[in-house]
Design a protein around this motif. Sequence first.
Motif, PDB file in Angstrom:
ATOM      1  N   ASN A  10      30.552  48.060  -1.409  1.00  0.00           N
ATOM      2  CA  ASN A  10      31.234  49.287  -1.804  1.00  0.00           C
ATOM      3  C   ASN A  10      32.035  49.083  -3.085  1.00  0.00           C
ATOM      4  OD1 ASN A  10      30.758  51.136   0.672  1.00  0.00           O
ATOM      5  ND2 ASN A  10      31.395  49.181   1.545  1.00  0.00           N
ATOM      6  N   PRO A  11      31.356  48.847  -4.201  1.00  0.00           N
ATOM      7  CA  PRO A  11      32.067  48.573  -5.453  1.00  0.00           C
ATOM      8  C   PRO A  11      32.888  49.765  -5.952  1.00  0.00           C
ATOM      9  CG  PRO A  11      29.711  48.855  -5.857  1.00  0.00           C
ATOM     10  CD  PRO A  11      29.909  48.843  -4.371  1.00  0.00           C
ATOM     11  N   GLU A  12      32.629  50.942  -5.388  1.00  0.00           N
ATOM     12  CA  GLU A  12      33.375  52.129  -5.806  1.00  0.00           C
ATOM     13  C   GLU A  12      34.789  52.185  -5.228  1.00  0.00           C
ATOM     14  OE1 GLU A  12      31.401  53.196  -1.949  1.00  0.00           O
ATOM     15  OE2 GLU A  12      30.802  52.084  -3.705  1.00  0.00           O
ATOM     16  N   LEU A  13      35.114  51.275  -4.318  1.00  0.00           N
ATOM     17  CA  LEU A  13      36.462  51.269  -3.749  1.00  0.00           C
ATOM     18  C   LEU A  13      37.492  50.958  -4.828  1.00  0.00           C
ATOM     19  CD1 LEU A  13      36.001  49.326  -0.374  1.00  0.00           C
ATOM     20  CD2 LEU A  13      36.318  51.787  -0.691  1.00  0.00           C
ATOM     21  N   SER A  14      38.563  51.704  -4.813  1.00  0.00           N
ATOM     22  CA  SER A  14      39.649  51.458  -5.768  1.00  0.00           C
ATOM     23  C   SER A  14      40.430  50.217  -5.359  1.00  0.00           C
ATOM     24  CB  SER A  14      40.585  52.667  -5.813  1.00  0.00           C
ATOM     25  OG  SER A  14      41.301  52.772  -4.591  1.00  0.00           O
ATOM     26  N   PHE A  15      41.266  49.759  -6.251  1.00  0.00           N
ATOM     27  CA  PHE A  15      42.131  48.614  -5.957  1.00  0.00           C
ATOM     28  C   PHE A  15      43.002  48.911  -4.733  1.00  0.00           C
ATOM     29  CE2 PHE A  15      46.132  46.261  -6.578  1.00  0.00           C
ATOM     30  CZ  PHE A  15      45.639  44.969  -6.598  1.00  0.00           C
ATOM     31  N   ALA A  16      43.556  50.113  -4.671  1.00  0.00           N
ATOM     32  CA  ALA A  16      44.417  50.501  -3.543  1.00  0.00           C
ATOM     33  C   ALA A  16      43.628  50.520  -2.232  1.00  0.00           C
ATOM     34  CB  ALA A  16      45.047  51.865  -3.809  1.00  0.00           C
ATOM     35  N   GLN A  17      42.401  50.999  -2.278  1.00  0.00           N
ATOM     36  CA  GLN A  17      41.572  51.035  -1.072  1.00  0.00           C
ATOM     37  C   GLN A  17      41.211  49.618  -0.613  1.00  0.00           C
ATOM     38  OE1 GLN A  17      38.599  53.618  -2.791  1.00  0.00           O
ATOM     39  NE2 GLN A  17      39.246  55.348  -1.514  1.00  0.00           N
ATOM     40  N   ARG A  18      40.924  48.734  -1.554  1.00  0.00           N
ATOM     41  CA  ARG A  18      40.633  47.338  -1.198  1.00  0.00           C
ATOM     42  C   ARG A  18      41.867  46.677  -0.578  1.00  0.00           C
ATOM     43  NH1 ARG A  18      35.807  45.370  -3.572  1.00  0.00           N
ATOM     44  NH2 ARG A  18      34.901  46.942  -4.938  1.00  0.00           N
ATOM     45  N   GLN A  78      32.926  39.022   6.531  1.00  0.00           N
ATOM     46  CA  GLN A  78      32.551  40.422   6.746  1.00  0.00           C
ATOM     47  C   GLN A  78      33.252  41.346   5.742  1.00  0.00           C
ATOM     48  OE1 GLN A  78      30.132  41.387   8.571  1.00  0.00           O
ATOM     49  NE2 GLN A  78      29.811  39.588   9.828  1.00  0.00           N
ATOM     50  N   ILE A  79      34.510  41.073   5.458  1.00  0.00           N
ATOM     51  CA  ILE A  79      35.256  41.939   4.537  1.00  0.00           C
ATOM     52  C   ILE A  79      34.783  41.729   3.106  1.00  0.00           C
ATOM     53  CG2 ILE A  79      37.559  42.361   3.576  1.00  0.00           C
ATOM     54  CD1 ILE A  79      36.707  43.656   6.396  1.00  0.00           C
ATOM     55  N   ILE A  80      34.422  40.514   2.750  1.00  0.00           N
ATOM     56  CA  ILE A  80      33.831  40.279   1.432  1.00  0.00           C
ATOM     57  C   ILE A  80      32.540  41.086   1.307  1.00  0.00           C
ATOM     58  CG2 ILE A  80      32.647  38.533   0.026  1.00  0.00           C
ATOM     59  CD1 ILE A  80      34.852  36.547   1.025  1.00  0.00           C
ATOM     60  N   MET A  81      31.774  41.123   2.397  1.00  0.00           N
ATOM     61  CA  MET A  81      30.538  41.895   2.395  1.00  0.00           C
ATOM     62  C   MET A  81      30.844  43.398   2.260  1.00  0.00           C
ATOM     63  SD  MET A  81      27.345  41.644   5.111  1.00  0.00           S
ATOM     64  CE  MET A  81      27.913  40.040   5.591  1.00  0.00           C
ATOM     65  N   VAL A  82      31.839  43.887   2.995  1.00  0.00           N
ATOM     66  CA  VAL A  82      32.226  45.303   2.916  1.00  0.00           C
ATOM     67  C   VAL A  82      32.597  45.668   1.488  1.00  0.00           C
ATOM     68  CG1 VAL A  82      34.058  46.936   3.539  1.00  0.00           C
ATOM     69  CG2 VAL A  82      32.934  45.610   5.317  1.00  0.00           C
ATOM     70  N   ALA A  91      31.152  35.722  16.099  1.00  0.00           N
ATOM     71  CA  ALA A  91      30.270  36.290  15.064  1.00  0.00           C
ATOM     72  C   ALA A  91      29.916  37.733  15.402  1.00  0.00           C
ATOM     73  CB  ALA A  91      29.014  35.438  14.926  1.00  0.00           C
ATOM     74  N   ASP A  92      29.575  37.998  16.651  1.00  0.00           N
ATOM     75  CA  ASP A  92      29.242  39.363  17.069  1.00  0.00           C
ATOM     76  C   ASP A  92      30.449  40.293  16.940  1.00  0.00           C
ATOM     77  OD1 ASP A  92      26.654  38.606  17.645  1.00  0.00           O
ATOM     78  OD2 ASP A  92      26.959  38.522  19.818  1.00  0.00           O
ATOM     79  N   PHE A  93      31.601  39.830  17.391  1.00  0.00           N
ATOM     80  CA  PHE A  93      32.829  40.632  17.338  1.00  0.00           C
ATOM     81  C   PHE A  93      33.181  40.967  15.891  1.00  0.00           C
ATOM     82  CE2 PHE A  93      37.406  41.315  17.358  1.00  0.00           C
ATOM     83  CZ  PHE A  93      37.579  42.149  18.452  1.00  0.00           C
ATOM     84  N   SER A  94      33.062  39.993  15.017  1.00  0.00           N
ATOM     85  CA  SER A  94      33.363  40.212  13.597  1.00  0.00           C
ATOM     86  C   SER A  94      32.407  41.227  12.987  1.00  0.00           C
ATOM     87  CB  SER A  94      33.306  38.887  12.829  1.00  0.00           C
ATOM     88  OG  SER A  94      34.270  37.994  13.347  1.00  0.00           O
ATOM     89  N   GLY A  95      31.158  41.196  13.399  1.00  0.00           N
ATOM     90  CA  GLY A  95      30.198  42.184  12.940  1.00  0.00           C
ATOM     91  C   GLY A  95      30.565  43.588  13.400  1.00  0.00           C
ATOM     92  N   LEU A  96      31.087  43.701  14.608  1.00  0.00           N
ATOM     93  CA  LEU A  96      31.532  44.998  15.114  1.00  0.00           C
ATOM     94  C   LEU A  96      32.738  45.508  14.333  1.00  0.00           C
ATOM     95  CD1 LEU A  96      31.109  44.334  18.945  1.00  0.00           C
ATOM     96  CD2 LEU A  96      29.664  45.786  17.486  1.00  0.00           C
ATOM     97  N   ILE A  97      33.628  44.601  13.958  1.00  0.00           N
ATOM     98  CA  ILE A  97      34.776  44.980  13.121  1.00  0.00           C
ATOM     99  C   ILE A  97      34.263  45.515  11.781  1.00  0.00           C
ATOM    100  CG2 ILE A  97      36.754  44.088  11.815  1.00  0.00           C
ATOM    101  CD1 ILE A  97      37.479  44.360  14.723  1.00  0.00           C
ATOM    102  N   LYS A  98      33.268  44.824  11.207  1.00  0.00           N
ATOM    103  CA  LYS A  98      32.691  45.288   9.938  1.00  0.00           C
ATOM    104  C   LYS A  98      32.123  46.686  10.094  1.00  0.00           C
ATOM    105  CE  LYS A  98      29.142  44.500   6.469  1.00  0.00           C
ATOM    106  NZ  LYS A  98      28.576  45.859   6.542  1.00  0.00           N
ATOM    107  N   ASN A  99      31.467  46.957  11.211  1.00  0.00           N
ATOM    108  CA  ASN A  99      30.913  48.291  11.449  1.00  0.00           C
ATOM    109  C   ASN A  99      32.004  49.353  11.430  1.00  0.00           C
ATOM    110  OD1 ASN A  99      28.362  47.204  11.681  1.00  0.00           O
ATOM    111  ND2 ASN A  99      28.322  47.292  13.911  1.00  0.00           N
TER     112      ASN A  99
END
Length: 116
Positions: A54-62, A46-50, A97-105
């Motif tokens: 969002n390629p505009e995220l800075s290194f610090a934000q990642r 999920q975090i890889i997907m996030v 899987a559902d819980f992880s999707g909610l975290i991604k949200n």
Amino acid sequence: MVTDKEGYVHLIQYLTENLGLFEAPEGKGLADETVMELFEEQLSAQIIMVCGQNPELSFAQRNMVIREIDAIVYDLEEILAHVGNKKATPEQTHFIADFSGLIKNLFDQEIVKLTA
């Protein structure tokens, strides 16, 4: 970022309300992975997907996102300490899987605020 938000508290409450699902006796149809391995695998995906969305995220934000995921995994390890090393059932796999999707949200919502 996420772990200090009300939505995260609600998700943790949701998990604790469903702990009975993780108390189920081991039986047929178990996954090859343990409960915690599945949580880590699903959250990582999920975090890889996030980050990919969002390629505009800075290194610090990642890095902030990664630190948040580490904190979430730590919370999950605490909550699921007595069942984390058991092989997951199909029902547990679906819940994870559902819980992880909610975290991604939650991350999606916070990233919109960061990048606005």
